[in-house]
Design a protein around this motif. Structure first.
Motif, PDB file in Angstrom:
ATOM      1  N   ASP A 168      35.851  25.016  15.431  1.00  0.00           N
ATOM      2  CA  ASP A 168      36.014  24.090  16.833  1.00  0.00           C
ATOM      3  C   ASP A 168      36.577  22.597  16.890  1.00  0.00           C
ATOM      4  O   ASP A 168      36.951  22.191  17.287  1.00  0.00           O
ATOM      5  CB  ASP A 168      34.361  23.261  16.984  1.00  0.00           C
ATOM      6  N   LYS A 193      29.160  19.537  12.481  1.00  0.00           N
ATOM      7  CA  LYS A 193      30.621  19.889  13.428  1.00  0.00           C
ATOM      8  C   LYS A 193      30.454  18.297  13.987  1.00  0.00           C
ATOM      9  O   LYS A 193      31.982  18.200  13.800  1.00  0.00           O
ATOM     10  CB  LYS A 193      30.093  21.229  14.301  1.00  0.00           C
ATOM     11  N   ASP A 214      32.739  28.011  12.829  1.00  0.00           N
ATOM     12  CA  ASP A 214      32.548  27.946  14.580  1.00  0.00           C
ATOM     13  C   ASP A 214      32.677  26.580  13.738  1.00  0.00           C
ATOM     14  O   ASP A 214      33.076  26.046  14.560  1.00  0.00           O
ATOM     15  CB  ASP A 214      30.601  27.458  14.350  1.00  0.00           C
ATOM     16  N   ILE A 215      32.499  24.934  12.730  1.00  0.00           N
ATOM     17  CA  ILE A 215      33.580  24.304  12.680  1.00  0.00           C
ATOM     18  C   ILE A 215      34.574  24.230  12.272  1.00  0.00           C
ATOM     19  O   ILE A 215      34.908  23.208  13.182  1.00  0.00           O
ATOM     20  CB  ILE A 215      32.357  23.356  11.600  1.00  0.00           C
TER      21      ILE A 215
END
Length: 200
Positions: free
Chosen positions: A84, A49, A80-81
């Motif tokens: 975000d 990330k 998730d990456i």
């Protein structure tokens, strides 16, 4: 080292993973290592990330208004990456965010991810590829079961929650299949883009 951010024609793309849950027969990554100004989009190790956000931070987006999450893998496999990095690009760079996807994201993550996507994604393009379950599975070769149904339901949810959503197919499909794709898009009130196939 593979490019995380690359340009192709008039757009900027984020290549955040090489993981994919489909094995499409026409996928360009089986033909060449890079697209646009990227020498290679094959990561030796999928980026973290922090690496993705650093790549967005350091890129000069002057003249660009949108960042597209699309590379040599399915972005929702690194949810998730994706979330975000998209949030960072929207807040810090003032960009519109588009997701190009195979529509398997909710099945891949074991839950309806569309509400999470809607917070950071402005538009979604889903690869329809074929107008029926058998044709879709023959061409797309999804790893997950019920791939066609997963894709249709995901697209419908995106249409309900995000709004700016379309299916895409390539113009090399037989006319009869294209006609049935158009009929399917009309049935579900999902716009259809017929794009020119290119392996460049």
């Amino acid at each position: 080292m593979a490019d995380i951010i690359y340009t192709y024609k008039d757009s900027v793309y984020a290549n955040i993973t090489n993981k994919c849950n489909c094995r499409c027969t026409f996928c360009i990554r089986f033909v060449k290592d890079g697209v646009g100004d990227a020498d290679t989009l094959w990561h030796q190790v999928n980026p973290s990330k922090e690496e993705v956000i650093d790549a967005i931070k350091s890129f000069d987006f002057t003249g660009y208004k949108e960042l597209v999450f699309c590379g040599y893998g399915e972005p929702t496999c690194q949810l998730d990456i994706l979330l975000d990095a998209a949030a960072y690009a929207k807040k810090e760079k003032g960009l519109k965010i588009r997701l190009n996807t195979n529509g398997q994201g909710s099945a891949e993550n074991g839950r309806d991810i569309v509400p999470e996507l809607s917070k950071v994604i402005d538009s979604v393009s889903v690869s329809l590829n074929a107008p029926s379950k058998k044709e879709y599975e023959d061409v797309t070769r999804p790893i997950l079961t019920n791939g066609f149904e997963n894709m249709v339901e995901f697209t419908k949810r995106c249409r309900e929650v995000i709004g700016d959503v379309r299916w895409s197919i390539v113009d090399v499909l037989p006319e009869e299949e294209k006609d049935r794709c158009i009929a399917l898009s009309n049935e579900h009130n999902i716009p259809l883009r017929i794009r020119k196939y290119s392996n460049n």
